[in-house]
Structures are given as structure tokens and as C-alpha cells.
Enzyme design. Structure first.
Site, PDB file in Angstrom:
ATOM      1  N   CYS A  61       0.717  -1.165   0.159  1.00  0.00           N
ATOM      2  CA  CYS A  61       0.020   0.152  -0.002  1.00  0.00           C
ATOM      3  C   CYS A  61       0.880   1.281   0.048  1.00  0.00           C
ATOM      4  O   CYS A  61       1.705   1.505   0.858  1.00  0.00           O
ATOM      5  CB  CYS A  61      -1.075  -0.221   1.247  1.00  0.00           C
ATOM      6  SG  CYS A  61      -1.924   1.408   1.356  1.00  0.00           S
ATOM      7  N   LYS A  89       2.444  -9.527  -0.051  1.00  0.00           N
ATOM      8  CA  LYS A  89       2.261  -8.867  -1.125  1.00  0.00           C
ATOM      9  C   LYS A  89       2.894  -7.726  -1.337  1.00  0.00           C
ATOM     10  O   LYS A  89       2.985  -6.975  -0.463  1.00  0.00           O
ATOM     11  CB  LYS A  89       0.561  -8.541  -1.387  1.00  0.00           C
ATOM     12  CG  LYS A  89       0.363  -7.656  -2.534  1.00  0.00           C
ATOM     13  CD  LYS A  89      -1.412  -7.586  -2.687  1.00  0.00           C
ATOM     14  CE  LYS A  89      -1.707  -6.795  -4.074  1.00  0.00           C
ATOM     15  NZ  LYS A  89      -1.570  -5.484  -3.703  1.00  0.00           N
ATOM     16  N   HIS A  93       3.353  -6.905  -7.166  1.00  0.00           N
ATOM     17  CA  HIS A  93       2.820  -5.960  -7.871  1.00  0.00           C
ATOM     18  C   HIS A  93       3.704  -5.297  -8.835  1.00  0.00           C
ATOM     19  O   HIS A  93       4.620  -4.611  -8.093  1.00  0.00           O
ATOM     20  CB  HIS A  93       1.700  -5.180  -7.122  1.00  0.00           C
ATOM     21  CG  HIS A  93       1.295  -3.969  -7.722  1.00  0.00           C
ATOM     22  ND1 HIS A  93       0.573  -2.964  -7.000  1.00  0.00           N
ATOM     23  CD2 HIS A  93       1.131  -3.606  -9.005  1.00  0.00           C
ATOM     24  CE1 HIS A  93       0.061  -1.798  -7.958  1.00  0.00           C
ATOM     25  NE2 HIS A  93       0.133  -2.465  -9.224  1.00  0.00           N
ATOM     26  N   ASN A 104      -1.744  -4.799 -14.774  1.00  0.00           N
ATOM     27  CA  ASN A 104      -2.050  -4.767 -16.115  1.00  0.00           C
ATOM     28  C   ASN A 104      -2.989  -5.918 -16.615  1.00  0.00           C
ATOM     29  O   ASN A 104      -2.932  -6.119 -17.650  1.00  0.00           O
ATOM     30  CB  ASN A 104      -0.606  -5.054 -17.099  1.00  0.00           C
ATOM     31  CG  ASN A 104       0.214  -3.798 -16.665  1.00  0.00           C
ATOM     32  OD1 ASN A 104      -0.269  -2.923 -16.171  1.00  0.00           O
ATOM     33  ND2 ASN A 104       1.366  -3.840 -17.191  1.00  0.00           N
ATOM     34  N   GLU A 149      -8.596  -3.863 -10.366  1.00  0.00           N
ATOM     35  CA  GLU A 149      -9.383  -3.129 -11.237  1.00  0.00           C
ATOM     36  C   GLU A 149     -10.082  -3.839 -12.311  1.00  0.00           C
ATOM     37  O   GLU A 149     -11.281  -3.504 -12.472  1.00  0.00           O
ATOM     38  CB  GLU A 149      -8.394  -1.851 -11.761  1.00  0.00           C
ATOM     39  CG  GLU A 149      -8.431  -0.564 -11.048  1.00  0.00           C
ATOM     40  CD  GLU A 149      -7.789   0.620 -11.739  1.00  0.00           C
ATOM     41  OE1 GLU A 149      -8.471   1.429 -12.148  1.00  0.00           O
ATOM     42  OE2 GLU A 149      -6.664   0.579 -11.764  1.00  0.00           O
TER      43      GLU A 149
HETATM   44  C1  LIG Z   1     -10.391  -0.335  -4.678  1.00  0.00           C
HETATM   45  C2  LIG Z   1      -9.130  -0.833  -4.513  1.00  0.00           C
HETATM   46  C3  LIG Z   1      -8.584  -1.316  -3.129  1.00  0.00           C
HETATM   47  C4  LIG Z   1      -7.647  -1.725  -2.957  1.00  0.00           C
HETATM   48  N1  LIG Z   1      -7.118  -2.183  -1.694  1.00  0.00           N
HETATM   49  C5  LIG Z   1      -6.004  -3.076  -1.519  1.00  0.00           C
HETATM   50  C6  LIG Z   1      -5.960  -3.722  -0.177  1.00  0.00           C
HETATM   51  O1  LIG Z   1      -6.471  -3.512   0.568  1.00  0.00           O
HETATM   52  N2  LIG Z   1      -4.607  -4.308  -0.066  1.00  0.00           N
HETATM   53  C7  LIG Z   1      -3.739  -4.174  -1.171  1.00  0.00           C
HETATM   54  O2  LIG Z   1      -2.779  -5.212  -0.708  1.00  0.00           O
HETATM   55  N3  LIG Z   1      -3.969  -3.913  -2.348  1.00  0.00           N
HETATM   56  C8  LIG Z   1      -5.077  -2.926  -2.460  1.00  0.00           C
HETATM   57  N4  LIG Z   1      -5.116  -2.541  -3.659  1.00  0.00           N
HETATM   58  C9  LIG Z   1      -4.109  -2.686  -4.758  1.00  0.00           C
HETATM   59  C10 LIG Z   1      -4.653  -3.935  -5.447  1.00  0.00           C
HETATM   60  O3  LIG Z   1      -4.768  -5.122  -4.745  1.00  0.00           O
HETATM   61  C11 LIG Z   1      -3.570  -3.990  -6.538  1.00  0.00           C
HETATM   62  O4  LIG Z   1      -2.472  -4.318  -6.321  1.00  0.00           O
HETATM   63  C12 LIG Z   1      -3.336  -2.780  -7.527  1.00  0.00           C
HETATM   64  O5  LIG Z   1      -4.775  -2.219  -7.886  1.00  0.00           O
HETATM   65  C13 LIG Z   1      -2.869  -3.402  -9.087  1.00  0.00           C
HETATM   66  O6  LIG Z   1      -3.771  -4.153  -9.688  1.00  0.00           O
HETATM   67  P1  LIG Z   1      -4.489  -3.984 -11.004  1.00  0.00           P
HETATM   68  O7  LIG Z   1      -3.842  -3.212 -11.980  1.00  0.00           O
HETATM   69  O8  LIG Z   1      -5.136  -5.221 -11.351  1.00  0.00           O
HETATM   70  O9  LIG Z   1      -5.542  -2.983 -10.520  1.00  0.00           O
HETATM   71  C14 LIG Z   1      -6.571  -1.966  -4.090  1.00  0.00           C
HETATM   72  C15 LIG Z   1      -6.956  -1.666  -5.349  1.00  0.00           C
HETATM   73  C16 LIG Z   1      -8.161  -1.253  -5.554  1.00  0.00           C
HETATM   74  C17 LIG Z   1      -8.416  -0.663  -6.932  1.00  0.00           C
END
Ligand SMILES: Cc1cc2nc3c(=O)[nH]c(=O)nc-3n(C[C@H](O)[C@H](O)[C@H](O)COP(=O)(O)O)c2cc1C
Length: 487
Positions: A110, A149, A177, A212, A235
Site C-alpha cells: 500500500c 504482497k 505488484h 495490467n 481494477e
Molecule cells: C479499490 C481498491 C482497493 C485496494 N485495496 C487494497 C488492499 O486492501 N490491499 C492491497 O494489498 N492492495 C489493495 N489494492 C491494490 C490492488 O490489490 C492491486 O495491487 C492494484 O490495484 C494493482 O492491480 P490492478 O492493476 O489489477 O488494478 C486496492 C486496489 C483497488 C483498486
């Protein structure tokens, strides 16, 4: 007899059933109802939203609301994610959660300001000694495996060293990530699969790739490029919960199914609203009035009704499509189809990333990590919430009313203040000078004159000053202390 704790690949193959399609931990969004919907449509493993270890330990209600009352046999395998910065607290929290899940994950990704202030998430990625102690203790004390993570460092070599350190400490599965902690908000850009590939080659535990992933074809490309054992989506999943089925269904199919699950497994209304905003994102660009409705309604029934209206509008539009406008072959990307939301980032970011070993289908995409409902581009989370409650409110600073300043302290002055002061400064001055300021409802002069009149009419009353001297302050109060708004 107690089963021995499974490790690394054994844990992934047996407990996680070799899960490859993974729904990310998402604050306020990966709640039980959403997880169940995602599982029905191809997700093989889900994470809870990030929970605060310290709050989890001290607050029984928090435990109930966020885990103990979110139990359902179909919701497995499940990984509970915590943020923490203290080995003891982390393990205490994990011990309280371990019977409800298959593993405990430590959030080291985060990047938000709130995480920096709370000293958790990605800001711990330089504190290798602390991380080692947290993971070692958890690995020793818990009956379920510990996973992490992470985000990447700009340098591949440092990222690999970091991953190896976590593995050595006892981490049994790693989600990478492929963005750095600086790649957030409008600077998110694309994730580096190259970094993930390097980590995957360097460790001997299962690795999930994150970043991605918007289509099933991205999953295949990502696995091919990185060699990851699974792929995590956040997302992409929020905008199309059937992503892992390789389908792009009509939005109302997903929305209605989700709302039905919510009836059975309720969650806060704000979560449901945020999900609908994301699912209907493209349609709401066109049907603005329903966007306002969606923001305003205060009950689940209200949300169901708006959802129905959105569906009717779309169906009407579909029925009126002329033959030549109907999509021929490929995906019918009308606004009522679940599809990714690609947000253009700043041009410089795209250019840089385009030549930086970054790849993926979503160049310039902005991560939603800083966001809530995905319907405002640059508002803070709090302002987005305010906007949900009051959609017509403007947050453009240039449109904010400009207030004239108090001559003394610079705070906004009262528009009708006779002294050109704010209320606080006016009160002091009016009291000092026994004056009135009707604009601020301060009537010291009027009250003083009234009291004199009253005194002269009460010829048998003792002298006011005498009373004050005797310590009877009641009358003196009448004279000296302001009583606002009394004429
Ligand atoms: C609405 C939202 C809430 C998220 N909350 C967390 C979380 O609680 N813990 C975490 O490790 N990452 C959190 N993330 C990050 C995602 O787990 C992920 O690592 C990040 O969005 C990249 O992935 P993506 O490209 O598929 O969106 C959050 C992302 C979004 C969009």
C-alpha cells in the site's frame, strides 16, 4: 492428529488448489458478496480487504464485521490480509484470524499517504530487519502459512534481493505488484512484468503476478512472460467480474447477480454503491441523471431500483440500434458491456514507461488504490465521499467562494460586521468598547443601556458595583458578558 503445515508449492497445490485466477485484496471492495460473485465467474482464490492488525486485536466488533460474520463455505480458498508493523501485534491478529482462512497475507504494497502515516504497507519495504522478524515469528506461531504482497523497487536486482529475504524469513507465497511505490494515482503507469519475471526465477515459492490484467488474454500473456503461477486482478475484476471466464457480459447481468448476493450476505451500502459505479461506469457517462440518483439513494432497494432503470435505458437503446450500427464480429463494446476503464495518465508517464521495460495492455492506466468509487479523477477519498452525498457540489478550488478577511486575524470576516472582523475578534472588540455589532448578533451597548434604564427604574435596588464587590456576579454578568443575539 494435527496436520503438518504445508509449505510453498505444496500449500499452493493442495490448499489453494493450484489457484491461478486471483481476486486482489481491495479495501471496501473485496467483501464477501463480491468475492462470491467473482468466484461464480472464474476466480479461484480471493483475498479479504486489508485489515488493520492492531484494530483487529483490540476491537471485537471489527473482527465480527470484517471476518467472523463474513464466513461462507463457498468462499474458500481465502487469504486474509493484514497491515501491521509490529511482530507481536501481527501474530496476535493472525492467530485470531487463522481459523477462518487458508493463509495470512502481509500487505507490503500500500503506497498511500495513510499507510505512510500509519507506518505500514509499502513504506516498510526498506525495513528489512523488521519484516524479517514479523515473518519469522508468524511462520513459527501460525497454523496457516504466511504470504506477502509487495511492490517492486526501480532496480530489478534490489527487488530480487527483497523477495529472497522474504522467502528466507518464511514467506510461502509472494504476490508481486509490478509497480514501484511511487507509481500511484495519475503516475501509476503500467506494471513491469520484467521485474516479476526476475523474482519468479529467483525464488523457490509460488509467485502471483499483479498489474495490467484486464482481459483473459492478458492473463495468458502475463504467465507466458513472467512464468508466474497465478495472476491477480483488482481494477480489471471490479469493472468485469467475469474477466477470468474470458467473457464481457452485459453490466446488468453482473449487477443483478451481485445485488442478489448482497441480499443474502449484506455489506455496507457504500460498498454496493461503489461497485455499481464501477460496473456502470461507461453508461453513467451518458445517463448523467441516473448517476446523480445512484449517488443519492440511501437504501439497498433504492440501489436496486436505479440499477433496474439503467438496465431499461440500455435495453431500449439496444432495441433502437440501427442494423448498420450493430457491432460486427469481435466484442460489442457498447457502454452496457462490462469492460475495462482505461484512464489516461500524464503524457510524460506514458512516454517514460513506454521505453522502460514496461508492458501490458493498459498503458497510462491509473491505479485505483487512492480511490473509492472510480467516478472522479482527482478528488481525495473524503471529497469523493462528499460528492456521493452531494453530487452537485463543486470541488474546483477556482469556483470556491472567496471570503474577505478579518482585519485582525485573517480568518473570513463577517459579511455584515461593523468592524470588518471575524466573529471572535468582533466579540472581543465589541465587549471592550461596549459596542453593538448587529451583523454578528452582539449587543453589548444595547444591553448595557437597558440595564442602566432598569436600574434607574428600580430606585430601591442596591448599587450594581456594590453587588459585584460582594462577589454576587449575576448582575455583573448581565453587564459584562456577551449574550449573543439577545436584543
Ligand atoms: C479499490 C481498491 C482497493 C485496494 N485495496 C487494497 C488492499 O486492501 N490491499 C492491497 O494489498 N492492495 C489493495 N489494492 C491494490 C490492488 O490489490 C492491486 O495491487 C492494484 O490495484 C494493482 O492491480 P490492478 O492493476 O489489477 O488494478 C486496492 C486496489 C483497488 C483498486
Amino acid at each position: 492428529m494435527k496436520m503438518p503445515k504445508l509449505k510453498g508449492f505444496e500449500f499452493w497445490r493442495n490448499t489453494l488448489r493450484g489457484a491461478c485466477y486471483v481476486v486482489a485484496p481491495m479495501v471496501d471492495q473485496s467483501e464477501l458478496a463480491w468475492r462470491l460473485l467473482s468466484r461464480r465467474h472464474g476466480a479461484q482464490l480471493c483475498y479479504t480487504p486489508m485489515l488493520h492488525a492492531q484494530v483487529f486485536v483490540r476491537d471485537a466488533n471489527y473482527r465480527k464485521e470484517n471476518l467472523y460474520c463474513e464466513v461462507c463455505p463457498e468462499d474458500r480458498p481465502l487469504i486474509v490480509q493484514f497491515c501491521a508493523n509490529d511482530p507481536e501485534v501481527f501474530v496476535q491478529a493472525a492467530l485470531l484470524a487463522q481459523d477462518y482462512c487458508d493463509a495470512i497475507d502481509l500487505n507490503l504494497g500500500c503506497p498511500q499517504m495513510i499507510a505512510k502515516r500509519g507506518h505500514y504497507g509499502a513504506c516498510l519495504q526498506e525495513e528489512w530487519d523488521l519484516l524479517q522478524r514479523m515473518i519469522m515469528l508468524a511462520n513459527e506461531k501460525l497454523s496457516v502459512p504466511i504470504t506477502c504482497k509487495i511492490r517492486v523497487f526501480p532496480e530489478i536486482a534490489k527487488t530480487v534481493k527483497y523477495a529472497q529475504l522474504l522467502e528466507t524469513a518464511g514467506c510461502q507465497l509472494l504476490t508481486v505488484h509490478g509497480r514501484t511505490k511511487e507509481q500511484k494515482g495519475p503516475l501509476a503507469g503500467v506494471a513491469s512484468w520484467e521485474h516479476i519475471q526476475a523474482v519468479r526465477k529467483a525464488v523457490n515459492i509460488p509467485v502471483f503476478a499483479n498489474g495490467n490484467i484486464q482481459y483473459l488474454s492478458d492473463v495468458e500473456r502475463c504467465i507466458q512472460k513472467t512464468g508466474a503461477h497465478g495472476v491477480m486482478s483488482a481494477e480489471g475484476n471490479l469493472h468485469n467480474p467475469a474477466l477470468f471466464e474470458g467473457r464481457n457480459p452485459v453490466v446488468w447481468e453482473m449487477a443483478e447477480e451481485y445485488l442478489e448476493i448482497v441480499q443474502k450476505y449484506p455489506c455496507p451500502l457504500s460498498y454496493v454503491r461503489a461497485h455499481l459505479f464501477k460496473l456502470w461506469h461507461h453508461t453513467l457517462q451518458i445517463h448523467q441523471q441516473l448517476r446523480d440518483e445512484l449517488a443519492k439513494v440511501k437504501t439497498l432497494e433504492g440501489l436496486v431500483a436505479v440499477n433496474k432503470e439503467l438496465k431499461l435505458h440500455c435495453q431500449e437503446e439496444m432495441a433502437n440500434l440501427k442494423e448498420e450500427d450493430k457491432p460486427k464480429g469481435g466484442l460489442p463494446f457498447s457502454h452496457w458491456i462490462c469492460q475495462p476503464y482505461v484512464r489516461p495518465g500524464p503524457k510524460e508517464t506514458c512516454k517514460e514507461n513506454g521505453t522502460n521495460g514496461m508492458e501490458g495492455s493498459n498503458r497510462g492506466k491509473r491505479a485505483l488504490e487512492d480511490e473509492d468509487d472510480g467516478n472522479s479523477d482527482s478528488l481525495s477519498k473524503n471529497k469523493q465521499k462528499k460528492k456521493l452525498r452531494n453530487p452537485n457540489k463543486t470541488f474546483d478550488p477556482s469556483l470556491k467562494p472567496k471570503y474577505a478577511k478579518c482585519d485582525q486575524c485573517g480568518n473570513p470576516k463577517g459579511n455584515k460586521c461593523v468592524f470588518n472582523l471575524c466573529r471572535g475578534c468582533c466579540k472581543k472588540r465589541a465587549f471592550r468598547e461596549t459596542a453593538d455589532c448587529p451583523g454578528h448578533g452582539l449587543l453589548f451597548k444595547t444591553k448595557y443601556e437597558k440595564s442602566l434604564l432598569w436600574k434607574s427604574n428600580q430606585s430601591n435596588l442596591p448599587d450594581i458595583e456594590m453587588i459585584a464587590q460582594k462577589g454576587e456576579m449575576k448582575e455583573t454578568r448581565l453587564l459584562k458578558e456577551p449574550i449573543d443575539g439577545v436584543a
